[in-house]
Design a protein around this motif. Structure first.
Motif, PDB file in Angstrom:
ATOM      1  N   GLY A 131       0.808  -1.209   0.000  1.00  0.00           N
ATOM      2  CA  GLY A 131       0.000   0.000   0.000  1.00  0.00           C
ATOM      3  C   GLY A 131       0.841   1.259   0.000  1.00  0.00           C
ATOM      4  N   PHE A 132       0.140   2.359  -0.228  1.00  0.00           N
ATOM      5  CA  PHE A 132       0.816   3.651  -0.268  1.00  0.00           C
ATOM      6  C   PHE A 132       0.823   4.306   1.108  1.00  0.00           C
ATOM      7  CE2 PHE A 132      -0.176   4.019  -4.959  1.00  0.00           C
ATOM      8  CZ  PHE A 132       1.144   3.967  -5.321  1.00  0.00           C
ATOM      9  N   PHE A 133      -0.045   3.797   2.017  1.00  0.00           N
ATOM     10  CA  PHE A 133      -0.220   4.501   3.282  1.00  0.00           C
ATOM     11  C   PHE A 133       0.044   3.572   4.447  1.00  0.00           C
ATOM     12  CE2 PHE A 133      -3.057   6.389   0.158  1.00  0.00           C
ATOM     13  CZ  PHE A 133      -2.620   7.697   0.184  1.00  0.00           C
ATOM     14  N   SER A 134       0.435   4.167   5.581  1.00  0.00           N
ATOM     15  CA  SER A 134       0.519   3.405   6.821  1.00  0.00           C
ATOM     16  C   SER A 134      -0.910   3.084   7.251  1.00  0.00           C
ATOM     17  CB  SER A 134       1.198   4.243   7.898  1.00  0.00           C
ATOM     18  OG  SER A 134       2.407   4.756   7.390  1.00  0.00           O
ATOM     19  N   PRO A 135      -1.102   2.045   8.088  1.00  0.00           N
ATOM     20  CA  PRO A 135      -2.460   1.668   8.499  1.00  0.00           C
ATOM     21  C   PRO A 135      -3.264   2.843   9.077  1.00  0.00           C
ATOM     22  CG  PRO A 135      -0.879   0.021   9.209  1.00  0.00           C
ATOM     23  CD  PRO A 135      -0.082   1.122   8.591  1.00  0.00           C
ATOM     24  N   ASP A 136      -2.574   3.747   9.807  1.00  0.00           N
ATOM     25  CA  ASP A 136      -3.290   4.862  10.424  1.00  0.00           C
ATOM     26  C   ASP A 136      -3.941   5.776   9.399  1.00  0.00           C
ATOM     27  OD1 ASP A 136      -2.079   3.748  12.524  1.00  0.00           O
ATOM     28  OD2 ASP A 136      -0.599   5.347  12.850  1.00  0.00           O
ATOM     29  N   PHE A 137      -3.278   5.893   8.242  1.00  0.00           N
ATOM     30  CA  PHE A 137      -3.742   6.871   7.270  1.00  0.00           C
ATOM     31  C   PHE A 137      -4.543   6.265   6.129  1.00  0.00           C
ATOM     32  CE2 PHE A 137      -0.207   9.109   9.241  1.00  0.00           C
ATOM     33  CZ  PHE A 137      -0.786  10.348   9.463  1.00  0.00           C
ATOM     34  N   ALA A 138      -4.594   4.926   6.092  1.00  0.00           N
ATOM     35  CA  ALA A 138      -5.158   4.249   4.935  1.00  0.00           C
ATOM     36  C   ALA A 138      -6.543   4.783   4.582  1.00  0.00           C
ATOM     37  CB  ALA A 138      -5.202   2.750   5.165  1.00  0.00           C
ATOM     38  N   ARG A 139      -7.407   4.976   5.602  1.00  0.00           N
ATOM     39  CA  ARG A 139      -8.766   5.401   5.304  1.00  0.00           C
ATOM     40  C   ARG A 139      -9.035   6.839   5.748  1.00  0.00           C
ATOM     41  NH1 ARG A 139     -10.875   1.600   2.759  1.00  0.00           N
ATOM     42  NH2 ARG A 139     -10.378  -0.569   3.185  1.00  0.00           N
ATOM     43  N   ALA A 140      -7.947   7.557   6.071  1.00  0.00           N
ATOM     44  CA  ALA A 140      -8.133   8.917   6.564  1.00  0.00           C
ATOM     45  C   ALA A 140      -8.460   9.861   5.415  1.00  0.00           C
ATOM     46  CB  ALA A 140      -6.865   9.371   7.284  1.00  0.00           C
ATOM     47  N   TRP A 172      -2.218  17.165   5.171  1.00  0.00           N
ATOM     48  CA  TRP A 172      -0.766  17.252   4.952  1.00  0.00           C
ATOM     49  C   TRP A 172      -0.058  16.056   5.559  1.00  0.00           C
ATOM     50  CZ3 TRP A 172       0.842  19.717   1.109  1.00  0.00           C
ATOM     51  CH2 TRP A 172       0.223  20.898   0.705  1.00  0.00           C
ATOM     52  N   ALA A 173      -0.570  15.598   6.693  1.00  0.00           N
ATOM     53  CA  ALA A 173       0.046  14.446   7.347  1.00  0.00           C
ATOM     54  C   ALA A 173      -0.088  13.215   6.460  1.00  0.00           C
ATOM     55  CB  ALA A 173      -0.610  14.200   8.700  1.00  0.00           C
TER      56      ALA A 173
END
Lengths: 327, 379
Positions: A171-180, A184-185
């Protein structure tokens, strides 16, 4: 220059229209429609619900002639930006596709920049110091890069990333950000996860571009204008960059446009391995499931990228080579 | 002739050897060339293709392409301040030689189409050269470039600055190239077959231009050609090269009216003569230029020479002999074999270097001591 540009853009329009029709035709070529796929699935589970199938056929106009279906689809795109419905996802195609296409372009563009930034200087060095130790090292690494399949390299990278850097895999995102939501973060998180797929996708391109730059530059270095520039008293580096390198990059610029779709399709295998939400895996799935509108839209987009890429090439080429601008 | 008094030297080439180290072997493109270039004169360097004319010229500027390099010899540049520098000893990419290239010694090349960048305007390339050597702003340099283009006879010079090479005709291209070479007022202009790629009409106008500029700017010109017609038109002095060595050095008149070296004579005979009533094949020089890896022993010309002396020419490398007329010739017909019969090729190289010093002194009119001048033997 302006007229040249306008002419090229005008030429692109009929090309795009033909491409859209062929894309749609291609999707229709395999026997059966989405309704048949649904019927087959129903047959496996329980009885076939004839009326449900009829409803699907009715809703999407699957029984009408191809030209009618094509017209419905293309007029929707041109007039309302509506690419139709995805049967599999039960959602409109447009947002699905834009999200994927956006991420794919981010990956492709970063891989492309990586390829250029790494290959061009190494290729120049390799040509100028032909048969030196450095040239042999660059050449060996180049061939290694060409020979290693990108999915294998992706696996190795994932292993190294996880084992030594603790990067999340896939994936392109860490688990924390996957569905955020986008923030900017989240962008920062994307960038920190991007390097691995970027390396995996860019590897083969880097290797071949080193070879191309080296070969083209070797051709140019012995041309009379280089000796003439040297006879002016220019320093070796400035004459190198101003004259032979510029001419050596012309064939590269001519093909830069074709690399756009190539990088997109080349990313498919890497995307599957790294489970990246790019266009490749989604296109593959839509083709398998006869998800007509989604597949046609994707194929049209990728072909369209080729046309746009070629257009960009032509314009760049005219910018770097006056012989094209004036004839 | 102007400057009749003691001739002032601008450049001396002494024992120059430029070799190319290829995978197949060493090509001795220039193998012990000696000749002087007098200040303010036009020196023509003639010879067949592959005789080392161009490599000699490129050696002067240290722009010999890989895998070639200068392995021996000196190239002495005499500055007006009486300072003498050895160009051959300079590093090929160093600052010292770069300051001389384009500034003190400029060069024009055979094919203006491929010697100018196809993707930069003429103006860009001339301005670049001016700004490299002279403290000028871009605007000043542009004005100067326009003046130069006008000086070499390009109409609408100001507009032509923004032209690309492919928009000019062959003659205009060579004019632009000449304008560029002149932009920093060089003391020496090296012209490497500048008219070979042009048609005869254009060639004539370019030759006139070079002659005129040479006179007006009091410039020294080293002109490389294989065309004796061109030599007759512009040369003051002539250097005849064969296989990387200098066969004969003389003023232009003796070259045409009293050539010494059999090679020079053979070159003469191969010129078609207008109005020649005899029909028949044009006389060509016997044989071919030998393969670069198979240079003959002794005098390198002996396999093709009409006056070949078996047992001498194929064993002894001829030293330079200075004739009374001021001609320097390397041929055993004029001496050099006496008492040194055992001189083989290697040792011959040393003899050659010693002879080179003599050759450098030679052009002084009335130089003493012709070592052998039995002209009867020449017939």
């Amino acid at each position: 220059m302006g007229r040249y540009f306008i002419r090229r853009v005008l030429y692109a329009i009929p090309a795009l229209l033909v491409i859209s029709f062929i894309s749609f035709l291609l999707i229709q070529l395999p026997p059966g429609t989405f309704a048949d796929t649904v019927a087959a699935e129903m047959m496996e589970s329980a009885s076939v619900n004839e009326s449900a199938i009829r409803a699907i056929e009715e809703r999407y106009g699957l029984n009408q002639p191809i030209m009618v279906q094509y017209w419905k689809w293309i007029s929707g795109i041109l007039l309302r930006g509506d690419f139709g419905e995805s049967f599999i996802w039960n959602r409109p195609v447009a947002p699905l596709m834009w999200e994927r296409l956006g991420l794919t372009l981010v990956l492709t563009a970063s891989a492309f920049i990586f390829v250029c930034v790494v290959s061009v200087p190494i290729g120049i060095f390799s040509a100028v110091r032909q048969y030196s130790v450095g040239d042999y090292i660059a050449t060996s690494l180049g061939f290694l890069g060409l020979a290693v399949p990108s999915f294998l390299f992706a696996l190795i990278l994932m292993y190294i990333g996880f084992r030594y850097f603790g990067t999340s895999i896939g994936g392109f995102f860490s688990p924390d950000f996957a569905r955020a939501e986008w923030s900017w973060a989240r962008v920062a998180d994307l960038l920190s996860n991007l390097w691995m797929p970027m390396l995996a996708v860019g590897l083969a391109g880097t290797a071949s571009l080193i070879r191309i730059v080296r070969a083209n530059l070797l051709d140019e270095l012995l041309k009379p204008y280089v000796a003439a520039a040297r006879a002016k008293g220019l320093s070796e580096l400035s004459l190198l960059l101003k004259y032979p390198v510029r001419l050596a990059l012309i064939p590269f610029v001519a093909t830069v446009g074709w690399m756009l779709p190539q990088l997109v399709s080349g990313a498919t295998i890497v995307s599957v391995v790294m489970s990246l939400p790019t266009t490749g895996p989604m296109l593959l799935r839509s083709l398998l499931g006869q998800d007509m509108y989604l597949a046609a839209s994707f194929i049209m987009m990728l072909s369209g990228l080729t046309v746009i890429g070629t257009l960009i090439s032509d314009v760049l080429l005219a910018l770097v080579d006056p012989r094209i601008r004036f004839t | 002739m102007p400057g009749g008094g003691g001739r002032d030297l601008l450049l001396e080439i002494k024992g120059l050897k430029t070799h190319f180290f290829t995978d197949e072997g060493v090509v001795k493109a220039v193998d012990g060339a000696d000749f002087p270039i007098a200040r303010g004169k036009t020196v023509c360097v003639v010879g067949e293709s592959g005789c080392g004319k161009s490599v000699t010229a490129r050696s002067i500027l240290q722009i010999v392409d890989r895998p070639g390099r200068i392995v021996e010899g000196r190239i002495l540049l005499h500055r007006e301040s009486e300072e003498v520098v050895d160009l051959a000893a300079m590093a090929p990419t160093g600052k010292a030689i770069r300051a001389i290239r384009g500034k003190e010694i400029a060069m024009i090349f055979q094919e203006p189409m491929s010697s100018l960048s196809p993707v930069h305007t003429i103006g860009n390339q001339i301005v670049e050269m001016i700004r490299l050597h002279l403290p000028m702003t871009t605007e000043q340099a542009r004005d100067r470039a326009a003046e130069l283009l006008e000086r070499v006879g390009i109409p609408q010079a100001g507009r032509r600055l923004d032209s690309y090479v492919f928009q000019l005709s062959g003659g205009m291209r060579q004019r632009a190239m000449i304008a560029m070479a002149l932009s920093c007022r060089p003391n020496l202009l090296i012209a490497d077959e500048p008219t070979t790629a042009l048609d005869v009409t254009t060639e004539a106008t370019i030759l006139d231009l070079i002659k005129e500029l040479q006179r007006d700017l009091n410039m020294t010109v080293m002109f490389i050609t294989h065309d004796l017609g061109v030599v007759a038109e512009i040369a003051d002095d002539v250097v005849v090269m064969y296989l990387g060595k200098v066969a004969e050095t003389a003023a232009v008149d003796p070259i045409f009216h009293d050539p010494k070296h059999p090679y020079t004579r053979a070159l003469h005979q191969s010129i078609p003569k207008f109005g020649d009533t005899q029909r028949g094949a044009l006389e060509a020089i016997r044989g071919m230029v030998p393969h670069p890896f198979a240079r003959p022993d002794g005098c390198t010309f002996h396999p093709r020479c009409e006056s070949f002396m078996p047992g001498e020419c194929d064993r002894v490398a001829p030293p330079a002999v200075v004739m009374e007329s001021g001609t320097t010739v390397r041929c055993l017909l004029y001496g050099g074999s006496d008492g040194s019969g055992a001189v083989r090729d290697d040792a011959g190289g040393h003899a050659g270097t010693a002879g080179g010093e003599a050759g450098a002194r030679a052009p002084g009119k009335g130089a003493s001591g012709p070592r052998a001048a039995d002209q009867g033997a020449a017939g």
